[in-house]
Design an enzyme around this catalytic site. Sequence first.
Site, mmCIF file in Angstrom:
data_model
loop_
_atom_site.group_PDB
_atom_site.id
_atom_site.type_symbol
_atom_site.label_atom_id
_atom_site.label_comp_id
_atom_site.label_asym_id
_atom_site.label_seq_id
_atom_site.Cartn_x
_atom_site.Cartn_y
_atom_site.Cartn_z
ATOM 1 N N HIS A 227 -97.424 54.935 97.368
ATOM 2 C CA HIS A 227 -97.645 56.049 96.806
ATOM 3 C C HIS A 227 -95.487 56.856 95.732
ATOM 4 C CE1 HIS A 227 -94.640 57.840 100.430
ATOM 5 N NE2 HIS A 227 -94.026 56.392 99.811
ATOM 6 N N ASP B 42 -93.704 66.991 101.083
ATOM 7 C CA ASP B 42 -92.376 66.460 100.849
ATOM 8 C C ASP B 42 -91.103 66.983 100.573
ATOM 9 O OD1 ASP B 42 -91.936 65.064 99.687
ATOM 10 O OD2 ASP B 42 -91.991 63.291 99.902
ATOM 11 N N GLU C 286 -100.048 64.686 101.061
ATOM 12 C CA GLU C 286 -99.119 63.915 102.135
ATOM 13 C C GLU C 286 -98.937 64.778 103.493
ATOM 14 O OE1 GLU C 286 -96.988 60.858 101.564
ATOM 15 O OE2 GLU C 286 -97.699 60.510 99.776
#
Length: 296
Positions: free
Chosen positions: A139, A225, A268
């Site tokens: 990732h 994030d 995510e």
Amino acid sequence: MMKKVSLLGVPMDLGQARRGVDMGPSAMRYAGVIERLEKLGYDVRDYGNVVVDERSIEEASHENLKNLSAVVNTSIRIRETVQQMIDDEAFPLLLGGDHSMSIGTLAAITARHENLGVIWYDAHGDLNIPSTSPTGNIHGMPLAVNLGLGHELLTNIGAKKLKPENIVLIGSRDLDEGERVLIKELGIKVFTMHEVDMLGMATVMEQTLQHLAHTDGIHLSLDLDGLDPMECPGVGTPVLGGLTYRESHLAMELLAASGRVTSAEFVEVNPILDERNKTAQVAVALIASLFGDQLL
């Protein structure tokens, strides 16, 4: 924006070590993403979830690439499904799932554009290759893969590659040394949190759209994030000092006003690490703004 939206969940947790991110698509559906889009007048077709390969103990790591075969197989399925979504003449909207899913997403979308632009809204660069990755987590590699850099099993998933000059990173604040070197070598446009603080989000988005003015469409890849952990606690790799909820809404509103975004993914979201589905709710609110939701 096209008034037809094709929605695809990618319950993928192969690209990193923390479990739970495979529940991200369900969390965003539960937070009402389909209802919000339909309320805005969109015709939404839900393609369900892509089948994701299981982790393999026998192949936990291969040349500093964790779960390589499973990521490759799943990425091919993502590519093929997104191709169907594009054939349906609808806006492809993907829900994730860890950011390795972008390998398959961009493999499909890049092939359908002559000159695709990409906005990478993320705390991280995701520009590692196996030799520079400190973890072997895929990732952290999807943007590099779609530039044609990395293991050939990954780079061969997409026939057409992104151009470095067609990429803009926004919200970066945690870059590995190899990523910093690559960014400078390729001349990739980056708005770190320093630039966001100095310029303000309105100017950052204005300059982003100017930088991508020559492209024939823009793919938005938004990692939750990218926002500060106070706003989005349910992510696997939180980094303090991130983008605010209001800054992110403004960014989505300006992208909506531009009419330039042709595909998007929100990734995510990890409900196990979240607080009462807060991160999924933020994701759905940002999706609504991207699709033109306004107060008045």
